[in-house]
Design a protein around this motif. Structure first.
Motif, short mmCIF file in Angstrom:
data_model
loop_
_atom_site.label_atom_id
_atom_site.label_comp_id
_atom_site.label_asym_id
_atom_site.label_seq_id
_atom_site.Cartn_x
_atom_site.Cartn_y
_atom_site.Cartn_z
N PHE A 136 -4.74 10.64 -45.10
CA PHE A 136 -3.97 9.85 -46.07
C PHE A 136 -4.93 9.17 -47.04
CE2 PHE A 136 -4.64 7.03 -42.42
CZ PHE A 136 -5.02 5.82 -43.00
N LEU A 137 -4.44 8.93 -48.24
CA LEU A 137 -5.19 8.22 -49.26
C LEU A 137 -4.72 6.79 -49.42
CD1 LEU A 137 -5.30 10.98 -52.05
CD2 LEU A 137 -7.13 10.36 -50.46
N ASN A 138 -3.42 6.61 -49.33
CA ASN A 138 -2.81 5.31 -49.59
C ASN A 138 -2.70 4.49 -48.31
OD1 ASN A 138 -2.08 4.40 -52.18
ND2 ASN A 138 0.02 4.13 -51.50
N GLY A 139 -1.76 4.85 -47.44
CA GLY A 139 -1.61 4.07 -46.23
C GLY A 139 -0.49 4.55 -45.33
N ALA A 176 6.74 6.86 -38.80
CA ALA A 176 5.79 6.22 -39.70
C ALA A 176 5.81 6.95 -41.03
CB ALA A 176 4.38 6.25 -39.10
N GLN A 177 5.62 6.21 -42.10
CA GLN A 177 5.46 6.86 -43.40
C GLN A 177 3.97 6.96 -43.69
OE1 GLN A 177 4.42 6.15 -46.67
NE2 GLN A 177 3.77 4.02 -46.38
N VAL A 178 3.55 8.15 -44.06
CA VAL A 178 2.14 8.42 -44.36
C VAL A 178 2.08 8.94 -45.80
CG1 VAL A 178 0.07 9.67 -43.64
CG2 VAL A 178 1.81 9.08 -41.94
N ASP A 179 1.76 8.05 -46.72
CA ASP A 179 1.76 8.43 -48.15
C ASP A 179 3.06 9.09 -48.57
OD1 ASP A 179 -0.79 7.46 -48.32
OD2 ASP A 179 -1.77 9.41 -48.51
N GLY A 180 4.18 8.58 -48.05
CA GLY A 180 5.47 9.13 -48.42
C GLY A 180 5.92 10.30 -47.57
#
Length: 272
Positions: A119-122, A245-249
Motif C-alpha cells: 500500500f502507498l496510502n494506508g 480493512a480498507q487498503v488504499d480503497g
C-alpha cells in the motif's frame, strides 16, 4: 532519442479520462508514449518510465501488479479521492503537474505492506472496511462528501473489537497522510521517513463519533485523549474476530494484520 513511456489508465474509467489522456498526449510530442487503457502489459520491460492515471485504488493495483518496478513512476490524478497524488503534488494545476512529469525529477518514497498486499496510502481496520463497502454504491459522489455519506451509517452501527484484549473502535496504519478524499488522519505523516504511523481509537458513544468526524477531517484531532499515536516499522495486529480493512480503497479480510514498512520502495516523479 524520444523517451519510451508506458501510460497505464484505469480501464474502468477509460471513457471518463479519455479527454485528459488526449490532452496529455498532445502536450508530449517529444515522448514515445504507449497507452494501455484496457489490458495492462505483463511486464514493463522495454520502457524507460511508467505513467499511471487513476485514483488510490488504481495506484494500489499498480504497485501490487508490479511490486518490483524500478522505473520512475509518474502519477496522474483520475480517481475519487486522489489522496496519495495529493501527498506528492498538492492541488497544483494540470499544466504545472505535466511540467513536472516532463522534467522527470524523481525521489524515492516509502511504501507499506500488510499481509501480502502493498500500500502507498494506508490501512484502516474495522469501520474503514465497512465505509468502503458502503462507498461502492456511491462512487459517483467524489471526495469528502461521498466519504461522509458512507461513513455516517457505519458510525451508528459499527461495534468495537479487541486487539490483544484492548477494546478498540478504530485502528489505522498509514504511510501517507490522508484518505477518503481529504480526511487528514495523519497530518504529521511523511512518506520519506522509513516508518509507518499508527492510530488507535478507544470505543466511543455514537454522539462523539459524529461530533469528532469533521475535526478528524481537518487533521485537528492529534491531541485528543481517546486517540493513541505511534510510529512503527513492523507490527502485528491480532483482532478478536475477522474484520474488513480498507487498503488504499481495496478490501482485505482477516483477523490478523502483519505490517511492515518498505523504505524508499518506489521512485516517483515529484514536483519541480
Amino acid at each position: 532519442m524520444p523517451k519510451k513511456v508506458t501510460f497505464l489508465i484505469n480501464p474502468h474509467k477509460q471513457q471518463e479520462l479519455a479527454s485528459y489522456v488526449s490532452w496529455v498526449l498532445n502536450q508530449c510530442p517529444t515522448h514515445q508514449i504507449t497507452v494501455f487503457d484496457r489490458d495492462w502489459p505483463f511486464t514493463l520491460e522495454g520502457f524507460e518510465e511508467v505513467w499511471v492515471m487513476g485514483g488510490d485504488g488504481t495506484f494500489n493495483y499498480f504497485v501490487n501488479r508490479y511490486p518490483t518496478c524500478s522505473l520512475p513512476i509518474g502519477l496522474f490524478k483520475g480517481g475519487t479521492g486522489n489522496d496519495f497524488y495529493w501527498k506528492l503534488f498538492g492541488d497544483c494545476s494540470r499544466e504545472a503537474h505535466l511540467a513536472s512529469m516532463l522534467a522527470g525529477v524523481t525521489g524515492r518514497f516509502d511504501a507499506g505492506q500488510v499481509n501480502e498486499m502493498l500500500f502507498l496510502n494506508g490501512v484502516g481496520i474495522g469501520i474503514e472496511g465497512e465505509v468502503l463497502r458502503s462507498m461502492e454504491a456511491i462512487r459517483h459522489i467524489k471526495g469528502g462528501l461521498g466519504y461522509y455519506l458512507a461513513a455516517i451509517p457505519a458510525l451508528f452501527r459499527f461495534k468495537h473489537y479487541r486487539i490483544s484484549g484492548l477494546p478498540v473502535f478504530l485502528c489505522m496504519v498509514f504511510n501517507s497522510s490522508r484518505a477518503g478524499g481529504g480526511f487528514h488522519f495523519f497530518p504529521m505523516a511523511s512518506v520519506e521517513d522509513g516508518e509507518l504511523d499508527m492510530m488507535i481509537c478507544e470505543p466511543l458513544p455514537v454522539w462523539k463519533r459524529l461530533f469528532y468526524m469533521p475535526i478528524i477531517q481537518s487533521g485537528k484531532h492529534v491531541g485528543l485523549p481517546f486517540l493513541r499515536f505511534s510510529r512503527v516499522r513492523q507490527k502485528t495486529i491480532a483482532c478478536d474476530r475477522v474484520l474488513r480493512a480498507q487498503v488504499d480503497g481495496e478490501v482485505l479480510e482477516s483477523s490478523t494484520f502483519e505490517f511492515r514498512v518498505l523504505p524508499a520502495k518506489f521512485e516517483f516523479i515529484k514536483p519541480l
